[in-house]
Motif scaffolding. Structure first.
Motif, PDB file in Angstrom:
ATOM      1  N   MET A 182      21.070   0.549 115.708  1.00  0.00           N
ATOM      2  CA  MET A 182      20.953  -0.430 114.663  1.00  0.00           C
ATOM      3  C   MET A 182      22.208  -0.747 113.930  1.00  0.00           C
ATOM      4  O   MET A 182      22.262  -1.780 113.482  1.00  0.00           O
ATOM      5  CB  MET A 182      19.804   0.151 113.666  1.00  0.00           C
ATOM      6  N   THR A 183      23.284   0.102 114.013  1.00  0.00           N
ATOM      7  CA  THR A 183      24.361  -0.131 113.080  1.00  0.00           C
ATOM      8  C   THR A 183      25.036  -1.157 113.799  1.00  0.00           C
ATOM      9  O   THR A 183      25.513  -1.945 112.792  1.00  0.00           O
ATOM     10  CB  THR A 183      25.027   1.290 113.210  1.00  0.00           C
ATOM     11  N   SER A 184      25.235  -1.326 114.995  1.00  0.00           N
ATOM     12  CA  SER A 184      26.109  -2.387 115.590  1.00  0.00           C
ATOM     13  C   SER A 184      25.442  -3.722 115.132  1.00  0.00           C
ATOM     14  O   SER A 184      25.966  -4.675 115.128  1.00  0.00           O
ATOM     15  CB  SER A 184      26.056  -2.185 117.119  1.00  0.00           C
ATOM     16  N   ASP A 185      24.063  -3.750 115.340  1.00  0.00           N
ATOM     17  CA  ASP A 185      23.308  -4.966 114.866  1.00  0.00           C
ATOM     18  C   ASP A 185      23.675  -5.305 113.477  1.00  0.00           C
ATOM     19  O   ASP A 185      23.827  -6.518 113.344  1.00  0.00           O
ATOM     20  CB  ASP A 185      21.696  -4.805 115.017  1.00  0.00           C
ATOM     21  N   THR A 204      26.970  -6.578 113.237  1.00  0.00           N
ATOM     22  CA  THR A 204      27.103  -8.159 113.621  1.00  0.00           C
ATOM     23  C   THR A 204      26.516  -9.008 112.600  1.00  0.00           C
ATOM     24  O   THR A 204      27.128 -10.251 112.382  1.00  0.00           O
ATOM     25  CB  THR A 204      26.192  -8.243 115.116  1.00  0.00           C
ATOM     26  N   VAL A 205      25.186  -8.753 112.018  1.00  0.00           N
ATOM     27  CA  VAL A 205      24.689  -9.667 111.068  1.00  0.00           C
ATOM     28  C   VAL A 205      25.718  -9.794 109.871  1.00  0.00           C
ATOM     29  O   VAL A 205      25.723 -11.020 109.556  1.00  0.00           O
ATOM     30  CB  VAL A 205      23.332  -9.076 110.810  1.00  0.00           C
ATOM     31  N   ALA A 216      24.308 -12.953 116.641  1.00  0.00           N
ATOM     32  CA  ALA A 216      23.802 -12.236 115.729  1.00  0.00           C
ATOM     33  C   ALA A 216      22.465 -12.256 115.492  1.00  0.00           C
ATOM     34  O   ALA A 216      21.528 -11.616 114.672  1.00  0.00           O
ATOM     35  CB  ALA A 216      24.363 -12.460 114.230  1.00  0.00           C
ATOM     36  N   GLY A 217      21.742 -13.174 116.254  1.00  0.00           N
ATOM     37  CA  GLY A 217      20.434 -13.514 116.184  1.00  0.00           C
ATOM     38  C   GLY A 217      19.896 -14.273 114.827  1.00  0.00           C
ATOM     39  O   GLY A 217      18.483 -14.296 114.762  1.00  0.00           O
ATOM     40  N   ALA A 247      16.024 -12.155 111.781  1.00  0.00           N
ATOM     41  CA  ALA A 247      16.962 -11.390 112.239  1.00  0.00           C
ATOM     42  C   ALA A 247      17.714 -10.780 110.671  1.00  0.00           C
ATOM     43  O   ALA A 247      18.519  -9.700 110.874  1.00  0.00           O
ATOM     44  CB  ALA A 247      18.174 -12.342 112.620  1.00  0.00           C
TER      45      ALA A 247
END
Length: 110
Positions: A1-4, A7-8, A55-56, A75
């Motif tokens: 989750m941290t990398s998501d 990215t966001v 990043a979605g 997102a």
């Protein structure tokens, strides 16, 4: 989750990308329409859109010969939940968060 989250937040760090997201709140837009208000090349806008898609935050689809962009608001859910964990940001107020960062860092958050 941290990398998501990384990215966001990285995608949201750029004011052009935040402006694009704001524009897409209204409706889906063709890439050329997204690019219109900005004083940069279509290639530069495409790079911004690629980052947002990575990043979605948006999705892109080709309809005929035109590439369309669509906001993907879910997102932002993980980022919103993460920020709400700090309590002082409930409900999440991004303007207040930006003002807080400006105050702490001593310069505009842009």
């Amino acid at each position: 989750m941290t990398s998501d989250l990384d990215t966001v937040f990285s995608a949201l760090a750029d004011p052009t990308r935040r402006s694009i997201l704001t524009m897409l709140l209204e409706d889906d837009m063709a890439v050329t329409d997204v690019a219109e208000p900005f004083e940069m090349s279509l290639a530069a806008i495409s790079k911004h859109l690629t980052i947002l898609a990575g990043a979605g935050l948006i999705s892109q689809e080709k309809r005929g010969r035109v590439k369309w962009c669509k906001l993907e608001p879910d997102a932002l859910k993980a980022a919103s939940v993460w920020m709400q964990g700090f309590g002082q940001f409930e409900p999440v107020n991004l303007d207040a968060f930006e003002a807080f960062l400006e105050q702490e860092l001593g310069k505009p958050a842009d």
